[in-house]
Design a protein around this motif. Sequence first.
Motif, PDB file in Angstrom:
ATOM      1  N   GLU A 287       0.417  -1.085   0.442  1.00 49.17           N
ATOM      2  CA  GLU A 287       0.115  -0.246   0.094  1.00 49.17           C
ATOM      3  C   GLU A 287       1.069   1.401   0.283  1.00 49.17           C
ATOM      4  O   GLU A 287       1.569   1.042  -0.016  1.00 49.17           O
ATOM      5  N   GLN A 288      -0.082   1.906  -0.760  1.00 51.78           N
ATOM      6  CA  GLN A 288       0.916   3.422  -0.705  1.00 51.78           C
ATOM      7  C   GLN A 288       0.949   4.295   1.018  1.00 51.78           C
ATOM      8  O   GLN A 288       2.634   4.545   0.336  1.00 51.78           O
ATOM      9  N   ASN A 289       0.914   3.976   1.359  1.00 52.10           N
ATOM     10  CA  ASN A 289       0.947   4.379   3.311  1.00 52.10           C
ATOM     11  C   ASN A 289       1.775   2.803   4.262  1.00 52.10           C
ATOM     12  O   ASN A 289       1.817   3.445   5.104  1.00 52.10           O
ATOM     13  N   GLY A 290       2.104   1.600   3.412  1.00 51.69           N
ATOM     14  CA  GLY A 290       3.042   0.600   4.246  1.00 51.69           C
ATOM     15  C   GLY A 290       4.535   1.130   4.071  1.00 51.69           C
ATOM     16  O   GLY A 290       5.125   2.288   3.662  1.00 51.69           O
ATOM     17  N   LEU A 291       4.711   0.533   5.088  1.00 54.69           N
ATOM     18  CA  LEU A 291       6.780   1.288   4.584  1.00 54.69           C
ATOM     19  C   LEU A 291       7.286   0.730   4.485  1.00 54.69           C
ATOM     20  O   LEU A 291       6.973  -0.689   3.905  1.00 54.69           O
ATOM     21  N   ALA A 292       8.512   1.580   4.161  1.00 52.56           N
ATOM     22  CA  ALA A 292       9.424   0.475   2.992  1.00 52.56           C
ATOM     23  C   ALA A 292      10.945  -0.082   4.633  1.00 52.56           C
ATOM     24  O   ALA A 292      10.866   0.264   4.990  1.00 52.56           O
ATOM     25  N   VAL A 293      10.412  -1.761   3.938  1.00 57.69           N
ATOM     26  CA  VAL A 293      11.160  -2.600   5.033  1.00 57.69           C
ATOM     27  C   VAL A 293      12.404  -3.203   4.235  1.00 57.69           C
ATOM     28  O   VAL A 293      12.356  -3.766   3.326  1.00 57.69           O
TER      29      VAL A 293
ATOM     30  N   VAL B 123       7.093 -11.982   2.919  1.00 56.16           N
ATOM     31  CA  VAL B 123       5.396 -12.503   2.759  1.00 56.16           C
ATOM     32  C   VAL B 123       4.450 -12.005   3.365  1.00 56.16           C
ATOM     33  O   VAL B 123       3.669 -11.416   3.865  1.00 56.16           O
ATOM     34  N   LEU B 124       4.220 -12.097   4.489  1.00 55.64           N
ATOM     35  CA  LEU B 124       4.077 -11.157   6.482  1.00 55.64           C
ATOM     36  C   LEU B 124       4.016  -9.947   6.541  1.00 55.64           C
ATOM     37  O   LEU B 124       2.996  -9.566   6.183  1.00 55.64           O
ATOM     38  N   LEU B 125       4.825  -9.628   6.168  1.00 54.39           N
ATOM     39  CA  LEU B 125       4.925  -8.231   5.891  1.00 54.39           C
ATOM     40  C   LEU B 125       3.782  -7.337   4.372  1.00 54.39           C
ATOM     41  O   LEU B 125       3.243  -6.736   4.538  1.00 54.39           O
ATOM     42  N   GLU B 126       4.423  -7.986   3.872  1.00 57.99           N
ATOM     43  CA  GLU B 126       3.790  -7.336   2.354  1.00 57.99           C
ATOM     44  C   GLU B 126       2.150  -7.870   2.323  1.00 57.99           C
ATOM     45  O   GLU B 126       1.217  -7.061   1.789  1.00 57.99           O
ATOM     46  N   GLU B 127       2.122  -8.507   3.442  1.00 59.52           N
ATOM     47  CA  GLU B 127       0.472  -9.548   3.413  1.00 59.52           C
ATOM     48  C   GLU B 127      -0.360  -8.747   4.591  1.00 59.52           C
ATOM     49  O   GLU B 127      -1.013  -7.744   3.922  1.00 59.52           O
ATOM     50  N   THR B 128       0.454  -7.306   4.747  1.00 58.34           N
ATOM     51  CA  THR B 128      -0.014  -6.704   6.325  1.00 58.34           C
ATOM     52  C   THR B 128       0.685  -5.137   4.758  1.00 58.34           C
ATOM     53  O   THR B 128       0.049  -3.616   5.637  1.00 58.34           O
ATOM     54  N   GLY B 129       1.182  -4.777   3.510  1.00 59.52           N
ATOM     55  CA  GLY B 129       1.052  -3.354   2.732  1.00 59.52           C
ATOM     56  C   GLY B 129       2.033  -2.955   2.843  1.00 59.52           C
ATOM     57  O   GLY B 129       2.248  -1.587   2.226  1.00 59.52           O
ATOM     58  N   HIS B 130       3.514  -3.592   3.824  1.00 59.49           N
ATOM     59  CA  HIS B 130       4.023  -3.054   3.301  1.00 59.49           C
ATOM     60  C   HIS B 130       4.803  -3.423   1.700  1.00 59.49           C
ATOM     61  O   HIS B 130       4.989  -4.410   1.131  1.00 59.49           O
ATOM     62  N   ARG B 131       5.960  -2.286   1.767  1.00 55.89           N
ATOM     63  CA  ARG B 131       6.955  -2.918   0.433  1.00 55.89           C
ATOM     64  C   ARG B 131       8.930  -3.157   0.910  1.00 55.89           C
ATOM     65  O   ARG B 131       8.970  -2.841   1.654  1.00 55.89           O
TER      66      ARG B 131
ATOM     67  N   ALA C  67       3.408  -2.944  13.408  1.00 54.09           N
ATOM     68  CA  ALA C  67       1.624  -1.751  13.250  1.00 54.09           C
ATOM     69  C   ALA C  67       1.712  -1.165  14.442  1.00 54.09           C
ATOM     70  O   ALA C  67       1.671   0.202  13.784  1.00 54.09           O
ATOM     71  N   GLY C  68       2.750  -0.881  15.293  1.00 54.52           N
ATOM     72  CA  GLY C  68       2.559   0.560  15.942  1.00 54.52           C
ATOM     73  C   GLY C  68       3.937   1.725  14.872  1.00 54.52           C
ATOM     74  O   GLY C  68       3.389   2.391  15.449  1.00 54.52           O
ATOM     75  N   LEU C  69       5.067   1.038  14.420  1.00 58.36           N
ATOM     76  CA  LEU C  69       5.730   2.377  13.329  1.00 58.36           C
ATOM     77  C   LEU C  69       4.743   2.388  12.840  1.00 58.36           C
ATOM     78  O   LEU C  69       5.150   3.916  12.238  1.00 58.36           O
ATOM     79  N   ARG C  70       3.895   1.435  11.558  1.00 62.22           N
ATOM     80  CA  ARG C  70       3.093   2.018  11.231  1.00 62.22           C
ATOM     81  C   ARG C  70       2.469   2.881  11.785  1.00 62.22           C
ATOM     82  O   ARG C  70       1.990   4.307  10.850  1.00 62.22           O
TER      83      ARG C  70
ATOM     84  N   GLY D 288      -3.838  12.179   4.494  1.00 65.33           N
ATOM     85  CA  GLY D 288      -3.866  12.657   3.999  1.00 65.33           C
ATOM     86  C   GLY D 288      -2.645  12.305   3.332  1.00 65.33           C
ATOM     87  O   GLY D 288      -2.260  12.604   1.736  1.00 65.33           O
ATOM     88  N   VAL D 289      -1.789  12.188   3.852  1.00 60.99           N
ATOM     89  CA  VAL D 289       0.187  12.780   3.618  1.00 60.99           C
ATOM     90  C   VAL D 289       0.683  11.114   3.092  1.00 60.99           C
ATOM     91  O   VAL D 289       0.533  10.664   4.308  1.00 60.99           O
ATOM     92  N   LEU D 290       1.171  10.874   1.713  1.00 61.56           N
ATOM     93  CA  LEU D 290       1.491   9.186   1.815  1.00 61.56           C
ATOM     94  C   LEU D 290       3.386   9.425   2.260  1.00 61.56           C
ATOM     95  O   LEU D 290       3.926  10.726   2.266  1.00 61.56           O
ATOM     96  N   LEU D 291       3.441   8.570   2.937  1.00 56.51           N
ATOM     97  CA  LEU D 291       4.351   7.966   3.198  1.00 56.51           C
ATOM     98  C   LEU D 291       6.206   8.490   1.914  1.00 56.51           C
ATOM     99  O   LEU D 291       5.397   7.684   0.986  1.00 56.51           O
TER     100      LEU D 291
END
Length: 155
Positions: free
Chosen positions: A7-13, A32-40, A139-142, A152-155
């Motif tokens: 997702e656009q608001n996911g973390l870059a990991v 896979v675990l991180l991508e399934e929750t929307g992180h890059r 999740a806390g970092l996100r 409305g601001v994207l990471l």
Amino acid sequence: MEHGNAEQNGLAVVVTTTASDSHTWNLVFLQVLLEETGHRVTNLGACVPDALLLSECRRIEPDLIVISSVNGHGHQEGLRVIEALRACPELRRTPTVIGGKLGIAGADDPDRERELLAAGFDAVFEEGAAVAGFREFVAGLRSRASLETGPGVLL
């Protein structure tokens, strides 16, 4: 290499092992675990030399660095790696965690965890039931990143 349903608001990991760790299934699982929750996720693979980790993290500017170890040398190598990361001005404040099989004498060594945290890791996730704690940490970092950037601001 980025994959999944980020997702656009996911973390870059950045997900990596230490220089001596040739295991990859742990990295695939984390990716896979991180991508399934929307992180890059950028998966650097196995046996990553410290210099490569530093250069890739400088280039990517991740929101989180995840170091995974399966060979039992994560504690020793993690101390060296976190020292290098914290010495780099661009990466000094990047949340960095380590997990997996960090020693050969078994899991849940409170002294080992304290030493890794004192050296500069933001969290330590020993083998076993660490997945739930890792998910909560991410999740806390996100949530914190979302609050800091505002609606409305994207990471």
